[in-house]
Design a protein around this motif. Structure first.
Motif, PDB file in Angstrom:
ATOM      1  N   ILE A   1      -0.813  -1.071   7.442  1.00  0.00           N
ATOM      2  CA  ILE A   1      -0.662  -2.492   7.747  1.00  0.00           C
ATOM      3  C   ILE A   1      -1.472  -3.297   6.744  1.00  0.00           C
ATOM      4  O   ILE A   1      -2.706  -3.225   6.719  1.00  0.00           O
ATOM      5  CB  ILE A   1      -1.130  -2.805   9.179  1.00  0.00           C
ATOM      6  CG1 ILE A   1      -0.358  -1.961  10.193  1.00  0.00           C
ATOM      7  CG2 ILE A   1      -0.979  -4.291   9.475  1.00  0.00           C
ATOM      8  CD1 ILE A   1      -0.972  -1.929  11.564  1.00  0.00           C
ATOM      9  N   GLY A   2      -0.797  -4.060   5.885  1.00  0.00           N
ATOM     10  CA  GLY A   2      -1.482  -4.918   4.939  1.00  0.00           C
ATOM     11  C   GLY A   2      -1.867  -6.223   5.607  1.00  0.00           C
ATOM     12  O   GLY A   2      -1.125  -6.751   6.441  1.00  0.00           O
ATOM     13  N   PHE A   3      -3.031  -6.743   5.249  1.00  0.00           N
ATOM     14  CA  PHE A   3      -3.449  -8.019   5.831  1.00  0.00           C
ATOM     15  C   PHE A   3      -4.219  -8.826   4.797  1.00  0.00           C
ATOM     16  O   PHE A   3      -4.744  -8.289   3.819  1.00  0.00           O
ATOM     17  CB  PHE A   3      -4.298  -7.811   7.087  1.00  0.00           C
ATOM     18  CG  PHE A   3      -5.684  -7.247   6.840  1.00  0.00           C
ATOM     19  CD1 PHE A   3      -6.793  -8.074   6.735  1.00  0.00           C
ATOM     20  CD2 PHE A   3      -5.869  -5.882   6.700  1.00  0.00           C
ATOM     21  CE1 PHE A   3      -8.054  -7.563   6.501  1.00  0.00           C
ATOM     22  CE2 PHE A   3      -7.130  -5.355   6.469  1.00  0.00           C
ATOM     23  CZ  PHE A   3      -8.225  -6.199   6.364  1.00  0.00           C
ATOM     24  N   PHE A   4      -4.242 -10.135   5.018  1.00  0.00           N
ATOM     25  CA  PHE A   4      -4.998 -11.056   4.156  1.00  0.00           C
ATOM     26  C   PHE A   4      -6.463 -10.869   4.468  1.00  0.00           C
ATOM     27  O   PHE A   4      -6.962 -11.351   5.473  1.00  0.00           O
ATOM     28  CB  PHE A   4      -4.514 -12.487   4.408  1.00  0.00           C
ATOM     29  CG  PHE A   4      -5.319 -13.552   3.718  1.00  0.00           C
ATOM     30  CD1 PHE A   4      -5.761 -13.390   2.422  1.00  0.00           C
ATOM     31  CD2 PHE A   4      -5.608 -14.734   4.382  1.00  0.00           C
ATOM     32  CE1 PHE A   4      -6.508 -14.373   1.798  1.00  0.00           C
ATOM     33  CE2 PHE A   4      -6.337 -15.732   3.761  1.00  0.00           C
ATOM     34  CZ  PHE A   4      -6.797 -15.542   2.467  1.00  0.00           C
ATOM     35  N   GLY A   5      -7.162 -10.123   3.596  1.00  0.00           N
ATOM     36  CA  GLY A   5      -8.513  -9.690   3.880  1.00  0.00           C
ATOM     37  C   GLY A   5      -9.562 -10.516   3.148  1.00  0.00           C
ATOM     38  O   GLY A   5      -9.290 -11.626   2.721  1.00  0.00           O
ATOM     39  N   PRO A   6     -10.721  -9.939   3.007  1.00  0.00           N
ATOM     40  CA  PRO A   6     -11.107  -8.557   3.309  1.00  0.00           C
ATOM     41  C   PRO A   6     -11.521  -8.362   4.759  1.00  0.00           C
ATOM     42  O   PRO A   6     -11.239  -9.215   5.603  1.00  0.00           O
ATOM     43  CB  PRO A   6     -12.302  -8.335   2.367  1.00  0.00           C
ATOM     44  CG  PRO A   6     -12.921  -9.695   2.249  1.00  0.00           C
ATOM     45  CD  PRO A   6     -11.768 -10.666   2.284  1.00  0.00           C
TER      46      PRO A   6
ATOM     47  N   LEU B   1       7.347  -4.152  -1.792  1.00  0.00           N
ATOM     48  CA  LEU B   1       7.392  -2.912  -2.578  1.00  0.00           C
ATOM     49  C   LEU B   1       7.198  -1.667  -1.711  1.00  0.00           C
ATOM     50  O   LEU B   1       7.144  -0.552  -2.234  1.00  0.00           O
ATOM     51  CB  LEU B   1       6.317  -2.952  -3.667  1.00  0.00           C
ATOM     52  CG  LEU B   1       6.483  -4.031  -4.738  1.00  0.00           C
ATOM     53  CD1 LEU B   1       5.300  -4.014  -5.705  1.00  0.00           C
ATOM     54  CD2 LEU B   1       7.798  -3.867  -5.489  1.00  0.00           C
ATOM     55  N   LYS B   2       7.052  -1.858  -0.406  1.00  0.00           N
ATOM     56  CA  LYS B   2       6.878  -0.775   0.561  1.00  0.00           C
ATOM     57  C   LYS B   2       5.603   0.030   0.319  1.00  0.00           C
ATOM     58  O   LYS B   2       5.544   1.228   0.595  1.00  0.00           O
ATOM     59  CB  LYS B   2       8.107   0.134   0.591  1.00  0.00           C
ATOM     60  CG  LYS B   2       9.383  -0.603   1.004  1.00  0.00           C
ATOM     61  CD  LYS B   2      10.568   0.325   1.185  1.00  0.00           C
ATOM     62  CE  LYS B   2      11.790  -0.459   1.660  1.00  0.00           C
ATOM     63  NZ  LYS B   2      12.974   0.407   1.848  1.00  0.00           N
TER      64      LYS B   2
ATOM     65  N   GLU C   1      -0.109 -11.437  -2.186  1.00  0.00           N
ATOM     66  CA  GLU C   1      -0.273 -10.002  -2.410  1.00  0.00           C
ATOM     67  C   GLU C   1       0.173  -9.196  -1.190  1.00  0.00           C
ATOM     68  O   GLU C   1       0.696  -8.082  -1.325  1.00  0.00           O
ATOM     69  CB  GLU C   1      -1.730  -9.686  -2.752  1.00  0.00           C
ATOM     70  CG  GLU C   1      -2.136 -10.105  -4.152  1.00  0.00           C
ATOM     71  CD  GLU C   1      -3.590  -9.785  -4.450  1.00  0.00           C
ATOM     72  OE1 GLU C   1      -4.143  -8.856  -3.828  1.00  0.00           O
ATOM     73  OE2 GLU C   1      -4.182 -10.466  -5.300  1.00  0.00           O
ATOM     74  N   VAL C   2      -0.027  -9.729   0.005  1.00  0.00           N
ATOM     75  CA  VAL C   2       0.447  -9.052   1.212  1.00  0.00           C
ATOM     76  C   VAL C   2       1.976  -8.996   1.205  1.00  0.00           C
ATOM     77  O   VAL C   2       2.576  -7.942   1.467  1.00  0.00           O
ATOM     78  CB  VAL C   2      -0.059  -9.758   2.487  1.00  0.00           C
ATOM     79  CG1 VAL C   2       0.496  -9.066   3.732  1.00  0.00           C
ATOM     80  CG2 VAL C   2      -1.580  -9.776   2.535  1.00  0.00           C
TER      81      VAL C   2
END
Length: 269
Positions: A3-8, A39-40, A32-33
Motif C-alpha cells: 500500500i503506497g501512501f503520501f508519507g513519510p 506502474l503496479k 509519486e503515489v
C-alpha cells in the motif's frame, strides 16, 4: 499486499493507510503515489482528497481527472488532531518560527496569529518535525506519532481552529469496488458550452431520478480562463440501473464525463 501512501511515517495519511491490511510504502509526493499504483509497484495507494476546514486537495482531484485512469476504490475519514511540537529542552515561549505542511498551517491560523510567530511551509508534517531537531527556536505542527518518532515534546495539543477537523482520504487502484448496497460514485464532467442553466439542467437529471448528490465542486479546466470542470459525488453505484440510466442521459448533454469510481460509502453522508 503493498500500500503506497503520501508519507513519510508519522503523517495522517499513514494513519489512514494503516487501517488497511498490507505493507505500507511511503512516497514523498501525491503524484509519486499515483505513479506507483499506475506502474503496479504497489497494489493500492492512499492519498488525501478533502479536509473539512480547508476543502479539497487540488492535486489529487487534478490527477484523477486529467492524468491517470486509476479509480477510487474506497474512502477513509479520520479526525485530525494537530499539535505543536518542540525540542525537549525548549519551551513554548522560545518558539519564533513554526514549520508544517501548508494545510495544517492554514488549519491552525488563529493559534499561530495569537503566538505571533513566523511560519514556513514544508512538504509534510514529518519533514517539519525532522527540520526542527537541529533548529533552535523552531516548532512543528504534527501528529503525536511524529513527536514519538523524533523525540519531540508536545507544547500544545489540539491547536486547530475548529474542533470538528476531519480529513477524507481515498484509496486508488486500477479498478473500483464491487457494489455493496451502500455505495458512493464520484464523477467529473464539463459542459459542452457555457450557457445559462447548463449546470442546472445536468443537476436536474439527478434530481428527477431522486439521486442524492453529496458533493459538487468546480475547478479550472486548465484549458482556458473561465472554463471549469465539476466534481460530483452521488449516492449509489455506477452499476445500479438508476445510476447507469442517468449517466447515459447526461453523456449527451456534456462535453466530457469520467467516472472516477464507485466505492463503499463511509458514515451517513
Amino acid at each position: 499486499m503493498k500500500i503506497g501512501f503520501f508519507g513519510p511515517a508519522g503523517t495522517f495519511t499513514e494513519e489512514a493507510a494503516s487501517t488497511l491490511e498490507g505493507d505500507l510504502v511511503p512516497y514523498d509526493t501525491i503524484p509519486e503515489v499515483f505513479q506507483a499504483v499506475h506502474l503496479k509497484k504497489v497494489n493500492l495507494g492512499v492519498v488525501p482528497i478533502e479536509n473539512s476546514i480547508e476543502g479539497s486537495v487540488g492535486v489529487t482531484l487534478d490527477l484523477l481527472a486529467h492524468q491517470y485512469l486509476l479509480k477510487i476504490k474506497g474512502e477513509i475519514t479520520i479526525p485530525i488532531s494537530l499539535n505543536l511540537l518542540i525540542n525537549p529542552d525548549e519551551e513554548l515561549e522560545d518558539v519564533k518560527v513554526v514549520y508544517s505542511h501548508y494545510q495544517p498551517l492554514s488549519q491552525c491560523r488563529l493559534f499561530l496569529e495569537k503566538m505571533g510567530v513566523r511560519t514556513q511551509a514544508t512538504r509534510s508534517t514529518v519533514e517539519a518535525s525532522e527540520m526542527i531537531k537541529t533548529e533552535k527556536n523552531g516548532a512543528a505542527i504534527g501528529t503525536r506519532r511524529a513527536a514519538n518518532l523524533y523525540g519531540l515534546k508536545i507544547a500544545a495539543e489540539n491547536i486547530q481552529d475548529h474542533a470538528n477537523n476531519m480529513t477524507r482520504f481515498v484509496v486508488i487502484d486500477h479498478d473500483d469496488h464491487a457494489p455493496t448496497g451502500k455505495d458512493k460514485t464520484s464523477v467529473v464532467l464539463c459542459l459542452s458550452d457555457d450557457r445559462p442553466g447548463g449546470l442546472y439542467e445536468i443537476l436536474g437529471e439527478f434530481a428527477s431520478d431522486n439521486i442524492n448528490l453529496t458533493k459538487i465542486e468546480s475547478r479550472p479546466s486548465k484549458e482556458k480562463l473561465g472554463r471549469y470542470i465539476f466534481f460530483v459525488d452521488l449516492q449509489g453505484h455506477r452499476k445500479d440501473i438508476k445510476i447507469m440510466n442517468v449517466i447515459n442521459r447526461i453523456r449527451s448533454k456534456v462535453g466530457y464525463i469520467k467516472i472516477l469510481g464507485s466505492y463503499p460509502q463511509e458514515g451517513d453522508d
